[in-house]
Design a protein around this motif. Sequence first.
Motif, PDB file in Angstrom:
ATOM      1  N   ASP A   1      -5.252 -33.177  50.471  1.00  0.00           N
ATOM      2  CA  ASP A   1      -6.602 -33.717  50.624  1.00  0.00           C
ATOM      3  C   ASP A   1      -7.441 -33.470  49.375  1.00  0.00           C
ATOM      4  OD1 ASP A   1      -5.828 -34.432  53.142  1.00  0.00           O
ATOM      5  OD2 ASP A   1      -6.947 -32.846  54.172  1.00  0.00           O
TER       6      ASP A   1
ATOM      7  N   LYS B   1       1.108 -39.122  48.804  1.00  0.00           N
ATOM      8  CA  LYS B   1       1.207 -37.884  48.021  1.00  0.00           C
ATOM      9  C   LYS B   1       1.679 -38.192  46.598  1.00  0.00           C
ATOM     10  CE  LYS B   1       2.044 -35.183  52.220  1.00  0.00           C
ATOM     11  NZ  LYS B   1       2.011 -36.331  53.162  1.00  0.00           N
TER      12      LYS B   1
ATOM     13  N   ALA C   1      -6.345 -35.881  46.584  1.00  0.00           N
ATOM     14  CA  ALA C   1      -6.784 -37.227  46.944  1.00  0.00           C
ATOM     15  C   ALA C   1      -8.281 -37.387  46.702  1.00  0.00           C
ATOM     16  CB  ALA C   1      -6.448 -37.499  48.412  1.00  0.00           C
TER      17      ALA C   1
ATOM     18  N   GLN D   1      -3.469 -39.597  50.195  1.00  0.00           N
ATOM     19  CA  GLN D   1      -3.138 -38.702  51.304  1.00  0.00           C
ATOM     20  C   GLN D   1      -1.849 -39.150  52.002  1.00  0.00           C
ATOM     21  OE1 GLN D   1      -7.034 -39.184  53.188  1.00  0.00           O
ATOM     22  NE2 GLN D   1      -7.328 -36.958  53.117  1.00  0.00           N
TER      23      GLN D   1
END
Length: 836
Positions: free
Chosen positions: A447, A573, A450, A570
């Motif tokens: 997270d 990846k 991202a 997210q």
Amino acid sequence: MDRRQFIKFGSFITVSVASGVGLSACGGSDGAPGSDLALASGAWKFPQSVASGDPRADSIMLWTRAVPSAFDNVAVATGSDTAIRLIVTTTDNSAALGSNAALSGATVADVKLPLQVQYDNTVRHKLTGLSAATTYYYQFIAGDNRSNVGRFKTAPAADADVAQLQFVYMTCQDWSVNHWGAMTSIAAEQLDFIVHLGDYIYETVGEDFQLGAVESRHDALVLPDGVYKNGSSGAKYANTVNDYRYLYKKYRTDARLQALHERFAFIAIWDDHEFTDDAWQDAETYDGSFNADGSDLHQPARRRSANQAWFEYMPADVTLDGANTTFQNIKIYRDFQFGKLMQLVMTDERLYRADHIIPESSINPATGKPLGRIGSRYLVPQDLFNSVEAQKMAGAKSIGLDPLTTATMLGNTQRQWWMDKMKAATATWKLWGNEVSLLRMGLNGVDAIATLLALNAVTTVATSVGTAAASTGGNFAVAGAIVAGVTAGASSAVAQAAAVAIATKAAGGAAADAQAAAGVAAGLTAAQAAIAVATFGKVAAAAAAGQSGAALAAVAGQTIAFGYIKPEVQANKANSAFVAASGKKDALSAFFTKFLLNCDQWDGYNSERKALMAHLKTNNIGNVVAMTGDIHSFFAGTVNDDFDATGGGTPVMVDLVSAGISSDSFFSYLRDAASTLGDIGTLVSYPVAVPVTGLGTVNLNFNLLDYTMGKAAPTVASLAEQTRVQLRGALAAKGVPESQLEATTGAVLAGLQANSDFNTSLLTLAQQLSALGNNPWLKHLNTDAQGYTLVTLTPGKMTAQFRQVNKLVGTTAPATIVARTTTATVTAGTPAVTIS
């Protein structure tokens, strides 16, 4: 005096019983140390003043150090053994505090005590037979000279109803950086006692974190036998008993620390720096300090030296076993009863702990070298940690040991003692003097990356929207839909056709789902249509609200970045198209996982933490609050039974963490470490250049670590207020007089809120990091602070005031010491904390 009145422990600790009349000097019939020593004569001094510790209902430990007046204050004691006097009274001598005026009033003790060179002329005397909940005054006399007057208050009787206790807990007082002004503030409080949670001294001199600004009254430390950490220059560490003694003596020459000891009894434990940084048992963990086989360097002699110096200089009611030749020759964990109100349990989380679950000496396969701190103690992949901890516990079980033996903070014996004490406690509150935080401090790397990639894309995307708007007649909503489609992978032609179709539907009043269907009919995928519609709608609404031009492009940029780029990273990846496009795939790939920020604290001993919480939960043991130090920050939150369970588990107790008195903050450490990690560093710090009339530019490193770790999303005003203390310190460093600091700081903060870099870029960044949702059990975070915590305890609630202090003004402590107070309240019967 007979043996009941004067008992020797290891020829050092002496004990006597108080009475209503003065006691005669000890004779020689009982063979006690000092009984055959003549009282000192001539001129003497007490360079470290006096101290008291471990107040119980009927006893206290009293301490001093005396040397001839011509003697250096911190040199090793030499000469012959002699004796000094101790006198104690209940008569109010508060007016004499801070002076060596003669103690007045009838004495309840008048004792002759040995002053022995082998213990560096320190004295530890336990006075028993005292009255509960009573204030006493004491003074030592050596030759022709008196010590400063000391004061202590005994604990209430175990069966006493106690309406209120008030005390401070403090930690982390590095001599070599910042200032000790907080101690002046503490000395002015009305307290029953002080709890010290460790890092009373720092074993290193000249370490990187000790090279910042420091008040001029703290001169450079010079270890008598110090060893270089690396090579033949730079930082040194304490290595011998004389090194450690020197540090205690030097620290205790500061009049502000003396004033605390003179006024209040201490209840103290150690943390790591009383021996060595991030210590476990007798192991040194400095980066690069490994044995030839790669294992941690064990230093039993150094550990014993550290134990002895702490024992000699801390007024704690513990004993050092001289016959025990191991490094575990002292037991400092103990408990205290304060009437029916509080049971205080103090633990030792260094002397018995197992190695860090992932040892520093573990080989990093990428480099072929030991990991060191990063990857073992800090920023540890959580899945790897869980796997290794399970393996270690299984290994212990396979050879018939308690599975926690190889994954313990407390050690098996102390853990059972803690459980027994908590279960047997009858007081309303069970407080835990705890060295390292029990709170989970995790970070979801997926997270976080991202979010950072999305943030980095906002400006680029906004610029593309601005360019596209030129070809749409200035229609930023349509331009935003076009760029959204292209960003999501559509061709330019398809994105343009779809944007027109979406705009047409919107003009006719169609709902978002109908607009999306039009976009799909024009050639977009469902995902591409969704972000195109969302962007069109956000920009159209902003335009209707009166925004135009660059502001509309910025709205589009943020919508696309956080509505599409972030979720795409997210989901995919390291295989994300945006990770590949960043050109940083190799650098970022290691961060697509969950991390534990600090495995030197309880996150690194997770299974034992769960066992302790299960014990509290199963036995319905409530009103348990940990008072914690070590991490140089203020935190407040709940300790849950299993942080890895769905929803983070069930709260069982509360942990209230205090910032250090002077040590540099957790934020400053991570800021420096993260500065080499490129974009990842933005999770911790954001540079802000603030123009100040007449002073030029003030450069601030804004603290984003709090938001990454879970602080609530800020407003512009709260974001500005967060930086007040740092800004005030920066202005002071620029030469602004203290009389003008508050006004100047306020004016600069007002201007800062109007700065677009601050009120748009930084605000958005902080809000997005807060939205990561890390560590929801943390109810308060301030990782960039110094200060202490003032506790008021009643049967109904515990109120902890986090007192953050201002930074240096030039080379002196600030006249206005306390910068802000944040209050954490725990109500009896509920394992929760509220912040005000």
